[in-house]
Enzyme design. Structure first.
Site, mmCIF file in Angstrom:
data_model
loop_
_atom_site.group_PDB
_atom_site.id
_atom_site.type_symbol
_atom_site.label_atom_id
_atom_site.label_comp_id
_atom_site.label_asym_id
_atom_site.label_seq_id
_atom_site.Cartn_x
_atom_site.Cartn_y
_atom_site.Cartn_z
ATOM 1 N N SER A 75 25.205 19.879 -42.063
ATOM 2 C CA SER A 75 23.833 19.403 -41.859
ATOM 3 C C SER A 75 23.777 18.627 -40.551
ATOM 4 O O SER A 75 24.682 17.840 -40.257
ATOM 5 C CB SER A 75 23.411 18.456 -42.988
ATOM 6 O OG SER A 75 23.586 19.060 -44.253
ATOM 7 N N ASN B 112 23.315 13.054 -36.033
ATOM 8 C CA ASN B 112 24.671 13.156 -36.583
ATOM 9 C C ASN B 112 24.872 14.565 -37.128
ATOM 10 O O ASN B 112 23.909 15.233 -37.527
ATOM 11 C CB ASN B 112 24.827 12.141 -37.724
ATOM 12 C CG ASN B 112 26.209 12.159 -38.336
ATOM 13 O OD1 ASN B 112 27.221 12.227 -37.615
ATOM 14 N ND2 ASN B 112 26.286 12.107 -39.655
ATOM 15 N N HIS C 193 27.131 16.422 -40.137
ATOM 16 C CA HIS C 193 27.918 16.068 -41.328
ATOM 17 C C HIS C 193 28.368 17.351 -42.019
ATOM 18 O O HIS C 193 27.565 18.271 -42.196
ATOM 19 C CB HIS C 193 27.070 15.211 -42.278
ATOM 20 C CG HIS C 193 27.837 14.768 -43.478
ATOM 21 N ND1 HIS C 193 28.785 13.762 -43.429
ATOM 22 C CD2 HIS C 193 27.833 15.217 -44.752
ATOM 23 C CE1 HIS C 193 29.318 13.609 -44.625
ATOM 24 N NE2 HIS C 193 28.758 14.480 -45.448
ATOM 25 N N MET D 171 33.445 8.290 -37.021
ATOM 26 C CA MET D 171 33.746 8.015 -38.424
ATOM 27 C C MET D 171 33.626 6.531 -38.786
ATOM 28 O O MET D 171 34.420 6.009 -39.563
ATOM 29 C CB MET D 171 35.147 8.547 -38.763
ATOM 30 C CG MET D 171 35.318 10.025 -38.492
ATOM 31 S SD MET D 171 34.114 11.091 -39.336
ATOM 32 C CE MET D 171 34.848 11.119 -40.963
ATOM 33 N N ARG D 172 32.627 5.874 -38.216
ATOM 34 C CA ARG D 172 32.349 4.487 -38.612
ATOM 35 C C ARG D 172 30.910 4.404 -39.093
ATOM 36 O O ARG D 172 30.020 5.037 -38.523
ATOM 37 C CB ARG D 172 32.471 3.534 -37.410
ATOM 38 C CG ARG D 172 33.848 3.326 -36.904
ATOM 39 C CD ARG D 172 34.735 2.559 -37.827
ATOM 40 N NE ARG D 172 34.315 1.183 -38.089
ATOM 41 C CZ ARG D 172 34.903 0.391 -38.977
ATOM 42 N NH1 ARG D 172 35.907 0.842 -39.699
ATOM 43 N NH2 ARG D 172 34.489 -0.839 -39.161
ATOM 44 N N LEU E 238 23.502 5.924 -45.218
ATOM 45 C CA LEU E 238 24.672 6.716 -44.806
ATOM 46 C C LEU E 238 24.439 8.209 -45.062
ATOM 47 O O LEU E 238 24.146 8.611 -46.195
ATOM 48 C CB LEU E 238 25.915 6.236 -45.573
ATOM 49 C CG LEU E 238 27.191 7.045 -45.309
ATOM 50 C CD1 LEU E 238 27.667 6.873 -43.876
ATOM 51 C CD2 LEU E 238 28.283 6.667 -46.290
ATOM 52 N N ASP E 239 24.584 9.001 -44.018
ATOM 53 C CA ASP E 239 24.384 10.453 -44.083
ATOM 54 C C ASP E 239 23.038 10.784 -44.724
ATOM 55 O O ASP E 239 22.897 11.799 -45.423
ATOM 56 C CB ASP E 239 25.540 11.143 -44.837
ATOM 57 C CG ASP E 239 26.883 10.926 -44.126
ATOM 58 O OD1 ASP E 239 26.892 10.937 -42.878
ATOM 59 O OD2 ASP E 239 27.892 10.734 -44.810
ATOM 60 N N LEU F 207 27.455 2.736 -39.173
ATOM 61 C CA LEU F 207 26.746 1.947 -38.165
ATOM 62 C C LEU F 207 25.733 1.033 -38.855
ATOM 63 O O LEU F 207 25.101 1.430 -39.839
ATOM 64 C CB LEU F 207 26.044 2.889 -37.191
ATOM 65 C CG LEU F 207 27.028 3.711 -36.341
ATOM 66 C CD1 LEU F 207 26.367 4.971 -35.794
ATOM 67 C CD2 LEU F 207 27.604 2.861 -35.216
ATOM 68 N N ARG G 188 31.091 -5.799 -38.275
ATOM 69 C CA ARG G 188 30.454 -4.524 -37.935
ATOM 70 C C ARG G 188 29.327 -4.739 -36.913
ATOM 71 O O ARG G 188 29.147 -3.984 -35.972
ATOM 72 C CB ARG G 188 29.879 -3.909 -39.224
ATOM 73 C CG ARG G 188 29.481 -2.469 -39.102
ATOM 74 C CD ARG G 188 28.939 -1.926 -40.415
ATOM 75 N NE ARG G 188 29.901 -1.859 -41.499
ATOM 76 C CZ ARG G 188 30.890 -0.964 -41.588
ATOM 77 N NH1 ARG G 188 31.050 -0.060 -40.657
ATOM 78 N NH2 ARG G 188 31.717 -0.971 -42.613
HETATM 79 C C1 GAR Z 1 33.155 17.440 -37.954
HETATM 80 O O1 GAR Z 1 33.426 18.391 -38.952
HETATM 81 C C2 GAR Z 1 31.975 16.581 -38.337
HETATM 82 O O2 GAR Z 1 31.022 17.259 -39.125
HETATM 83 C C3 GAR Z 1 32.639 15.500 -39.164
HETATM 84 O O3 GAR Z 1 33.827 15.235 -38.472
HETATM 85 C C4 GAR Z 1 34.295 16.429 -37.843
HETATM 86 C C5 GAR Z 1 34.637 16.109 -36.411
HETATM 87 O O4 GAR Z 1 35.260 17.200 -35.795
HETATM 88 N N1 GAR Z 1 31.799 14.364 -39.255
HETATM 89 C C6 GAR Z 1 31.738 13.580 -40.333
HETATM 90 O O5 GAR Z 1 32.423 13.766 -41.321
HETATM 91 C C7 GAR Z 1 30.734 12.459 -40.242
HETATM 92 N N2 GAR Z 1 30.401 11.962 -41.538
HETATM 93 P P1 GAR Z 1 35.464 17.197 -34.219
HETATM 94 O O6 GAR Z 1 36.050 15.843 -33.846
HETATM 95 O O7 GAR Z 1 36.446 18.304 -33.978
HETATM 96 O O8 GAR Z 1 34.128 17.442 -33.573
#
Ligand code: GAR
Length: 215
Positions: free
Chosen positions: A136, A107, A109, A90-91, A144-145, A93, A65
């Site tokens: 959020s 970010n 979420h 979706m990784r 994380l988050d 960090l 990582r």
């Molecule tokens: C979004 O809903 C975002 O909140 C989520 O991924 C989706 C991406 O949509 N992010 C996470 O879950 C991060 N933990 P998009 O590619 O259409 O913008």
């Protein structure tokens, strides 16, 4: 002109909302680079549609990582971005990465944090019979988050609706809030001070801001 880097892993609908806002000038900044850790995703097509420079950096190409995060920073830091925006990246960090960009990394979420960090937030909200769900936007810390929340948007769950429909409604909230937060940050109306978010009077947002959306 302020400089933004956007990091994606998938569809990139938030990237598109941000790119549109940069194009119209409601975000007074330019997207200097889009990084995807996944090849062949729709987000890369969207980047192309907006003539944005993009790079694919695949985490599988690295032993650890930390090595992957180092490669990301090698691309990001020379740009001297004012803000790095995680938009469906979706990784997880490492702390090297989050600390190198402390105060310049946000970010989005899909849950009302601290509820449901991690994955499958929509499914969990439905299965738990929650009345409300939402999104959020937060500064990224090494939890994380976890970092300090800037803004939240909420909706009422309709138990008769499918998960796909709920995700679609959540996206509408994301596309409304994320560009506004980014605009406020690049205008200097929102900043991270220590572990607190500081809001100037001109900001659309404020402490414990949660907006209800009838979408
Ligand atoms: C979004 O809903 C975002 O909140 C989520 O991924 C989706 C991406 O949509 N992010 C996470 O879950 C991060 N933990 P998009 O590619 O259409 O913008």
């Amino acid at each position: 002109m302020k400089k933004i880097v956007v990091m994606i892993s998938g569809s990139g609908s938030n990237l598109e909302a941000i790119a549109k806002a940069c194009q119209t000038g409601s975000i007074p900044a330019s997207i200097e680079l889009v990084i995807s850790n996944q090849p062949n995703v729709k987000g890369l097509e969207r980047a192309q549609k907006f003539h944005l420079m993009s790079k694919i950096i695949q985490h599988q190409d690295f032993d650890s990582r930390e090595d992957f995060d180092h490669a990301l920073l090698e691309q990001i830091l020379p740009i001297e971005p004012d803000l790095v925006v995680l938009a469906g990246f979706m990784r997880i960090l490492s702390s090297n990465f989050t600390e190198a960009l402390n105060g310049r990394l946000i970010n989005i979420h899909p849950s009302l944090l601290p509820d449901y960090p991690g994955l499958n937030t929509h499914k969990q909200a439905i299965e738990n019979g929650d009345l409300m769900h939402g999104i959020s936007v937060h500064y990224v810390s090494n939890v994380l988050d976890g970092g300090p929340i800037i803004s939240q948007g909420a909706l009422k769950i309709d138990p008769a609706q499918s998960e796909a429909k709920l995700i679609n409604r959540i996206h509408k909230i994301e596309h409304a809030i994320y560009p506004k937060v980014i605009a406020d940050i690049v205008k200097g109306h929102i900043a991270l001070q220590g572990d607190q978010v500081k809001f100037e009077a001109e900001s659309h947002f404020g402490p414990n801001h949660m907006e209800f959306f009838n979408v």
